[in-house]
Scaffold this motif. Structure first.
Motif, short mmCIF file in Angstrom:
data_model
loop_
_atom_site.label_atom_id
_atom_site.label_comp_id
_atom_site.label_asym_id
_atom_site.label_seq_id
_atom_site.Cartn_x
_atom_site.Cartn_y
_atom_site.Cartn_z
N ARG A 63 -2.42 -10.18 14.02
CA ARG A 63 -1.11 -10.34 14.66
C ARG A 63 -0.30 -11.48 14.06
N THR A 64 -0.99 -12.47 13.50
CA THR A 64 -0.30 -13.71 13.11
C THR A 64 -0.17 -13.92 11.60
N GLN A 65 -0.89 -13.14 10.78
CA GLN A 65 -0.93 -13.40 9.34
C GLN A 65 -0.23 -12.30 8.54
N SER A 66 0.60 -12.71 7.60
CA SER A 66 1.12 -11.81 6.57
C SER A 66 0.40 -12.16 5.27
N VAL A 67 -0.27 -11.19 4.69
CA VAL A 67 -1.21 -11.47 3.60
C VAL A 67 -0.76 -10.78 2.31
N MET A 68 -0.79 -11.51 1.23
CA MET A 68 -0.51 -10.95 -0.09
C MET A 68 -1.57 -9.91 -0.44
N ASP A 69 -1.11 -8.75 -0.94
CA ASP A 69 -2.04 -7.71 -1.34
C ASP A 69 -1.70 -7.21 -2.73
N VAL A 70 -2.37 -6.17 -3.18
CA VAL A 70 -2.24 -5.70 -4.56
C VAL A 70 -0.87 -5.11 -4.85
N SER A 71 -0.09 -4.82 -3.83
CA SER A 71 1.27 -4.31 -4.06
C SER A 71 2.18 -5.40 -4.63
N GLY A 72 1.75 -6.66 -4.52
CA GLY A 72 2.56 -7.77 -4.99
C GLY A 72 3.43 -8.37 -3.91
N SER A 73 3.31 -7.87 -2.68
CA SER A 73 4.08 -8.40 -1.55
C SER A 73 3.14 -8.65 -0.38
N PRO A 74 3.47 -9.60 0.48
CA PRO A 74 2.64 -9.83 1.66
C PRO A 74 2.93 -8.80 2.75
N HIS A 75 1.90 -8.42 3.47
CA HIS A 75 2.04 -7.48 4.57
C HIS A 75 1.18 -7.92 5.75
N ARG A 76 1.62 -7.57 6.93
CA ARG A 76 0.86 -7.79 8.14
C ARG A 76 0.09 -6.51 8.46
N GLY A 77 -1.14 -6.63 8.94
CA GLY A 77 -1.96 -5.46 9.23
C GLY A 77 -1.63 -4.81 10.56
N VAL A 78 -2.26 -3.68 10.83
CA VAL A 78 -2.01 -2.94 12.06
C VAL A 78 -3.25 -2.82 12.94
N ARG A 138 5.40 3.93 4.87
CA ARG A 138 6.58 4.27 4.08
C ARG A 138 7.72 3.28 4.35
N ALA A 139 7.81 2.82 5.58
CA ALA A 139 8.85 1.85 5.94
C ALA A 139 8.64 0.51 5.24
N GLN A 140 7.40 0.27 4.79
CA GLN A 140 7.11 -0.94 4.02
C GLN A 140 7.44 -0.77 2.54
N GLY A 163 -0.64 3.10 -18.04
CA GLY A 163 0.33 2.16 -17.49
C GLY A 163 -0.01 1.61 -16.13
N GLN A 164 -1.14 2.01 -15.55
CA GLN A 164 -1.44 1.59 -14.19
C GLN A 164 -2.22 0.29 -14.13
N ARG A 165 -3.10 0.05 -15.09
CA ARG A 165 -4.00 -1.08 -14.94
C ARG A 165 -3.29 -2.43 -15.02
N SER A 166 -2.10 -2.46 -15.60
CA SER A 166 -1.39 -3.72 -15.69
C SER A 166 -1.06 -4.28 -14.31
N ALA A 167 -1.00 -3.42 -13.30
CA ALA A 167 -0.69 -3.87 -11.95
C ALA A 167 -1.89 -4.43 -11.24
N VAL A 168 -3.06 -4.24 -11.80
CA VAL A 168 -4.27 -4.73 -11.16
C VAL A 168 -4.43 -6.20 -11.53
N GLY A 169 -5.59 -6.66 -11.94
CA GLY A 169 -5.70 -8.04 -12.38
C GLY A 169 -6.07 -8.99 -11.26
N ALA A 170 -5.37 -10.09 -11.21
CA ALA A 170 -5.80 -11.19 -10.34
C ALA A 170 -5.73 -10.86 -8.86
N LEU A 171 -4.92 -9.87 -8.47
CA LEU A 171 -4.86 -9.53 -7.06
C LEU A 171 -6.00 -8.62 -6.63
#
Length: 605
Positions: A244-259, A104-106, A391-399
């Protein structure tokens, strides 16, 4: 126990290939190379469990768009020495830092379907080692060598693998360069049929094998050493470092670091548990528990038990309508009640009881239901919020997103993998490995594979049975099946396909039991699936009333289903599911594989 008599089949039943029959053993898988490897292990003197491990590792190499080393697996086994059916849980849990508050903080209200945030502890490797150690007979080298050879020397790239890589090629080039280095050799999408290799993956398994063999000549010691190398050695270290070292682009459209951390991997091991079972027309059907969607099939049978399906046309409107309406009710209960039973109480005894299903069955009417209608068990379950698809599928696609599945029209998707094996002694294994797809998460360069994204199945809401919590298993869709007949192990079967798995698995069984079709006929028959309930993957949407059906289903049936209120969508003639099956009918061993996808094969002698 009285066994239902199977009626004779229609002599005009069409099949694409014969039902395989022999007395030595049979293997059926979603790729012909994996099937051949499994048979080679049986010929070498291995049992069904040895063959299963070798088949599984080979599938990781030849179907990388459908499963991988960083994924997860439920395995059903029947060991004749033990005289019972068991479940091996290879579903890794959520990492220790995977809390609802963290996501949620993300700024997230749903776990992304790709990237690093959706990674759970990878469960496949340890599950296969447990199977090999406690049920198998061969060495680690025996079962790993074929996969290493195909990863190092290459295999013909499947058309669907080519299509998948093409779909995410821009993602790889722009955001996931480590994946581009493996899957875009020379910067290009490899062509269908070209020899495709993954030397980094070959190196990972070669190093694990070399480290294991340092334990000496004892096979058990080697297997235990391999487990430690995976969960506490260089594999876990590489995973930990990448996360620990990578922030990765995901389907949300923003990069995130894993846990996910190396400590998470070190703390977890696969385990064995008893299956859930349901008796239906002389068969005892065995599934994994409510940490999977397996009980959905058992609930369908409990509901369908109140209808007389024998004699109904298996491609007629009554048969399809009853199966789909019962599936809708069972899947609604999945959404409300299912979760990891180590964390939440799931009222499975009630959900499979006659009294509960007698009441639920009253909801099955002449017309299609258009609402999600879970049952009520006092003190259990959650209030459901439905996310409709509009309206949801437009967010999918190339990611990319979610688990790839063949069940959606107009999209280039794969599914997952499955295999079934029965050996000469009658040992039986059914497994549905998945996760760690090439399009799910970026390749960890030292290892040659990425992590799975099963955590997308958690809800980021409190007080739901499937809510995210550290150490909790996500509610997987993976759902292999074993059935006993007259108390004796009889049939192992399953299918790739996400939420559709327990629809196709149920249809297959019903055609076999009530229409008398053999293993191949029941597989080749026209099939269908509902998209009425929320999918288990990002973006967790539903399409109320939608019934996707193969064009081979008679026009009269389609017309009648529409008259009853089903929102029927017509799919290609051979588009629903990729089932495989294997059976024990002493002294014979039988098997079948689906022609859909043009890659699954059964073999035996």
């Amino acid at each position: 126990m009285k066994i239902a008599q199977i009626p004779k089949i229609n002599p005009d039943t069409f099949t694409t290939r014969p039902e395989i029959e022999g007395t030595f053993g049979v293997v059926a898988s979603t790729h012909w190379i994996a099937t051949a490897v499994g048979m080679a292990i049986l010929e070498k003197g291995g049992n069904a469990f040895d063959a299963g491990v070798a088949t599984a590792f080979t599938l990781q190499v030849v179907e990388p768009h459908l499963n991988g080393p960083g994924g997860d697996v439920p395995i059903l086994v029947h060991d004749v020495r033990r005289g019972k059916t068991e479940v091996i849980c290879g579903q890794g849990p959520a990492p220790a830092r995977a809390t609802i508050a963290h996501y949620r903080a993300q700024g997230l209200d749903i776990v992304p379907g790709t990237g690093l945030l959706a990674a759970c502890v990878p469960g496949t490797f340890d599950a296969w080692m447990l199977l090999l150690r406690d049920y198998g007979t061969l060495s680690l080298a025996d079962v790993l060598s074929p996969a290493i050879a195909y990863a190092q020397n290459g295999h013909p790239l499947l058309e669907r693998a080519n299509a998948t890589i093409a779909t995410v090629a821009d993602l790889f080039r722009t955001y996931w360069p480590t994946s581009a280095a493996v899957y875009l050799p020379g910067g290009n999408v490899p062509t269908t049929g070209s020899l495709f290799a993954n030397p980094a993956l070959a190196g990972t398994y070669t190093r694990i094998l070399q480290e294991a063999e340092k334990a000496g000549g004892d096979r058990i010691a080697q297997i235990e050493r391999a487990r430690r190398v995976w969960s506490q050695g260089f594999v876990a270290e590489a995973v930990d470092r990448f996360f620990r070292t990578q922030s990765v682009m995901d389907v949300s459209g923003s990069p995130h670091r894993g846990v996910l951390t190396g400590e998470d991997m070190a703390r977890w091991q696969a385990h064995v548990e008893a299956p859930l079972t349901y008796d239906y027309h002389g068969y005892t059907v065995c599934k994994a528990g409510p940490w999977s969607q397996g009980p959905v099939m058992l609930q369908q049978l409990a509901l369908l038990k109140g209808f007389d399906l024998t004699g109904l046309d298996p491609v007629g409107p009554d048969f399809i309508h009853l199966q789909i309406e019962c599936a809708k009710l069972a899947y609604a209960d999945r959404e409300k009640f299912y979760g990891d039973p180590a964390f939440v109480d799931v009222p499975m005894q009630t959900l499979l009881s006659d009294a509960y299903n007698d009441e639920r069955r009253r909801l099955v009417g002449e017309n299609a239901s258009l609402e999600l209608r879970p049952g009520s068990v006092e003190g259990f379950g959650a209030v459901l919020a439905l996310r409709r698809e509009e309206g949801q599928r437009s967010a999918v696609g190339a990611l990319g997103s979610g688990e790839p599945t063949v069940g959606r029209l107009g999209e280039v998707r794969g599914d997952t993998v499955h295999f079934d094996i029965v050996d000469h002694a009658g040992n039986m294994v059914a497994a549905t490995p998945s996760g760690g797809w090439l399009q799910s998460s970026p390749v960890i360069p030292e290892l040659g594979f990425g992590m799975g994204t099963r955590a997308q199945m958690f809800w980021l809401e409190d007080n739901h049975p499937a809510s995210l919590a550290p150490g909790k298993r996500p509610r997987t869709t993976l759902s292999p099946t074993i059935a006993l007949r007259g108390g004796k192990p009889y049939l192992a079967w399953g299918s790739p396909g996400g939420d559709q798995q327990d629809q196709w698995i149920a249809q297959y069984f019903l055609r076999h039991v009530h229409a008398g079709m053999n293993l191949q006929e029941a597989m080749d028959a026209p099939a269908w699936h509902s998209e009425h309930f929320p999918i288990s993957f990002w973006p967790r949407t539903a399409r109320p009333g939608v019934l996707v059906i193969e064009s081979r289903v008679p026009d009269a049936t389609i017309k009648e289903l529409r008259k009853r209120g089903h929102e029927v969508e017509i799919g290609p003639a051979w588009s629903e599911g990729r089932l495989t099956a294997a059976a024990r009918v002493d002294p014979f061993r039988r098997a079948a594989a689906n022609p859909r996808g043009m890659q699954g094969y059964a073999a035996g002698r």
